[in-house]
Design a protein around this motif. Structure first.
Motif, short mmCIF file in Angstrom:
data_model
loop_
_atom_site.label_atom_id
_atom_site.label_comp_id
_atom_site.label_asym_id
_atom_site.label_seq_id
_atom_site.Cartn_x
_atom_site.Cartn_y
_atom_site.Cartn_z
N VAL A 1 0.85 -1.21 0.00
CA VAL A 1 0.00 0.00 0.00
C VAL A 1 0.88 1.26 0.00
N TRP A 2 1.95 1.22 0.78
CA TRP A 2 2.87 2.36 0.87
C TRP A 2 3.47 2.68 -0.51
N CYS A 3 3.69 1.64 -1.32
CA CYS A 3 4.28 1.85 -2.66
C CYS A 3 3.38 2.72 -3.56
N ALA A 4 2.12 2.86 -3.20
CA ALA A 4 1.19 3.66 -4.03
C ALA A 4 1.12 5.11 -3.59
N ARG A 5 1.93 5.50 -2.59
CA ARG A 5 1.75 6.82 -1.95
C ARG A 5 1.86 8.00 -2.90
N GLU A 6 2.79 7.93 -3.87
CA GLU A 6 2.99 9.08 -4.75
C GLU A 6 1.80 9.26 -5.69
N VAL A 7 1.19 8.16 -6.08
CA VAL A 7 0.04 8.27 -6.99
C VAL A 7 -1.22 8.70 -6.23
N ILE A 8 -1.32 8.28 -4.98
CA ILE A 8 -2.50 8.65 -4.19
C ILE A 8 -2.43 10.11 -3.74
N GLY A 9 -1.27 10.55 -3.26
CA GLY A 9 -1.16 11.94 -2.79
C GLY A 9 -1.89 12.14 -1.48
N ASP A 10 -2.41 13.36 -1.28
CA ASP A 10 -2.97 13.74 0.02
C ASP A 10 -4.49 13.67 0.01
N GLU A 11 -5.04 12.50 -0.25
CA GLU A 11 -6.50 12.37 -0.23
C GLU A 11 -6.88 10.98 0.28
N PRO A 12 -8.11 10.85 0.82
CA PRO A 12 -8.53 9.51 1.27
C PRO A 12 -8.61 8.59 0.06
N PHE A 13 -8.39 7.31 0.28
CA PHE A 13 -8.36 6.36 -0.84
C PHE A 13 -8.91 5.01 -0.39
N ALA A 14 -9.24 4.20 -1.38
CA ALA A 14 -9.73 2.85 -1.09
C ALA A 14 -8.60 1.85 -1.28
N VAL A 15 -8.65 0.75 -0.54
CA VAL A 15 -7.79 -0.41 -0.80
C VAL A 15 -8.73 -1.58 -1.06
N ILE B 1 -11.34 2.07 3.44
CA ILE B 1 -11.23 3.49 3.08
C ILE B 1 -10.26 4.07 4.10
N LEU B 2 -9.14 4.59 3.61
CA LEU B 2 -8.10 5.05 4.54
C LEU B 2 -7.74 6.50 4.27
N GLN B 3 -7.36 7.18 5.33
CA GLN B 3 -6.86 8.54 5.21
C GLN B 3 -5.37 8.48 4.82
N PRO B 4 -4.88 9.48 4.07
CA PRO B 4 -3.50 9.41 3.58
C PRO B 4 -2.45 9.45 4.70
N ASP B 5 -2.87 9.80 5.93
CA ASP B 5 -1.92 9.82 7.06
C ASP B 5 -1.31 8.44 7.31
N ILE B 6 -1.95 7.40 6.78
CA ILE B 6 -1.43 6.03 6.96
C ILE B 6 -0.03 5.92 6.34
N PHE B 7 0.25 6.72 5.29
CA PHE B 7 1.53 6.58 4.59
C PHE B 7 2.72 6.96 5.49
N ALA B 8 2.53 8.02 6.31
CA ALA B 8 3.63 8.44 7.20
C ALA B 8 3.93 7.32 8.18
N ILE B 9 2.89 6.63 8.65
CA ILE B 9 3.10 5.52 9.60
C ILE B 9 3.79 4.37 8.89
N LEU B 10 3.33 4.07 7.67
CA LEU B 10 3.92 2.95 6.92
C LEU B 10 5.37 3.22 6.53
N SER B 11 5.72 4.50 6.43
CA SER B 11 7.08 4.80 5.97
C SER B 11 8.13 4.38 6.99
N ALA B 12 7.71 4.12 8.24
CA ALA B 12 8.65 3.62 9.25
C ALA B 12 9.08 2.19 8.91
N GLN B 13 8.31 1.51 8.04
CA GLN B 13 8.68 0.18 7.53
C GLN B 13 8.94 -0.82 8.64
N GLU B 14 8.12 -0.79 9.69
CA GLU B 14 8.33 -1.74 10.78
C GLU B 14 7.69 -3.09 10.44
N ALA B 15 8.47 -4.16 10.56
CA ALA B 15 7.94 -5.49 10.27
C ALA B 15 7.14 -5.99 11.47
#
Ligand code: UTP
Length: 294
Positions: free
Chosen positions: A115-129, A213-227
């Motif tokens: 999901v994090w790999c899609a961050r640049e295409v999604i940008g700053d808006e809510p999105f569906a997975v 349906i997720l808010q784009p703030d999820i990307f900042a959390i995912l960017s920590a890349q914690e397994a």
């Protein structure tokens, strides 16, 4: 409230449970009755008003891009023979030019990473997975039901459904709070979620089943890349963190789910879609009955 315009479809998993079937054909291009799994879920996204689909791909999955492109030679062949119905069916499945993007995950590090790999295409808006393995047969489509819930309550929304009896410990399970008005008890605020709870400790029997349906703030959390569990970067771990600062609701959607991630699920989906096909359903029923008779 921002509209949900884009959907992420992670398809980069290795699909070990359907091997050898998914070895050279990507798992999500395997057929359910007469078309690939992905054709159903892309149609679901478009019917829910999604304007742009982002596929998160792995190596060797170029056939997915080809499936959602014109096939000029085949089209001229069908045209020359007057097979307009088939031509229309093929055209109806295609996105308009520019409505689909493909990004590479480069290594299958987990759903959260995909999901994090899609961050640049999604940008700053809510999105569906959409998890394409989970084929949802519903009217209105499952994603449309999730978007309607989001439009009522905002924040983040996940679709849930009851786990098979005794199997809740295999899934990501939600804990429910108070119901939202207007959804007949099917939309509840979430108070927690737990991945694969030990048997007997499950907060409910409802598991997160493949539409978000997720808010784009999820990307900042995912960017920590914690397994997390299984050494993979888990989407549920990131959602649990986001839940400490944003609202989450769980929607029990109205419809039937077919988990096409394993062989029996694929079989079940194929039989179900064959039986309800307007043209071939009757013959499919007779064929299945004959097989069962032995
Ligand atoms: P699954 O848990 O079904 O994993 O992923 P998988 O690799 O596809 O299948 P198995 O378990 O080996 O049989 C759920 C969804 O997340 C995607 C998968 O493609 C599937 O649609 N996914 C998973 C990714 O895109 N990347 C990953 O790193 C992991």
């Amino acid at each position: 409230m921002k509209t949900v315009r884009k959907a992420v479809l992670p398809v980069a998993g290795l699909g070990t449970r359907v091997l050898p079937g998914g070895k050279t054909t990507p798992k999500n291009l395997l057929n359910v009755f007469d078309r690939p799994i992905l054709a159903y879920v892309v149609a679901e996204a478009r019917a829910a008003g999604i304007e742009h689909v982002v596929m998160v791909m792995g190596r060797g999955q170029g056939a997915i891009e080809d499936y959602f492109d014109r096939h000029v030679e085949l089209e001229s062949h069908l045209e020359a023979r007057g097979k307009t119905d088939l031509l229309e069916t093929l055209h109806a499945e295609l996105p308009r030019p520019g409505e689909m993007s493909f990004v590479r995950q480069m290594a299958p590090l987990g759903l959260g990473h995909a999901v994090w790999c899609a961050r640049e295409v999604i940008g700053d808006e809510p999105f569906a997975v959409i998890l394409p393995d989970m084929l949802m047969d519903a009217n209105p489509p499952a994603l449309a039901q999730a978007i309607a819930a989001y439009e009522a309550v905002g924040g983040n929304v996940v679709v849930v459904e009851p786990a098979p009896p005794g199997e809740a410990h295999k899934y990501g399970i939600v804990a429910l709070g108070e119901p939202a008005p207007g959804f007949a008890g099917r939309l509840n605020r979430m108070t927690g979620m737990v991945e694969k709870p030990p048997p007997g400790t499950e907060p409910s029997n409802l598991f997160i089943s493949g539409r978000y349906i997720l808010q784009p703030d999820i990307f900042a959390i995912l960017s920590a890349q914690e397994a997390g569990a299984g050494g993979e970067i888990q989407l549920t771990d990131a959602m649990a963190k986001l839940m400490t600062v944003q609202s989450f609701h769980a929607l029990q959607y109205d419809g039937s789910t077919y988990d096409c991630g394993d062989k029996l699920g694929l079989l079940r989906a194929t039989v179900a879609f064959a039986l309800k096909d307007p043209e071939l359903g009757g013959q499919a029923r007779a064929a299945v009955a004959a097989l069962l008779k032995g």
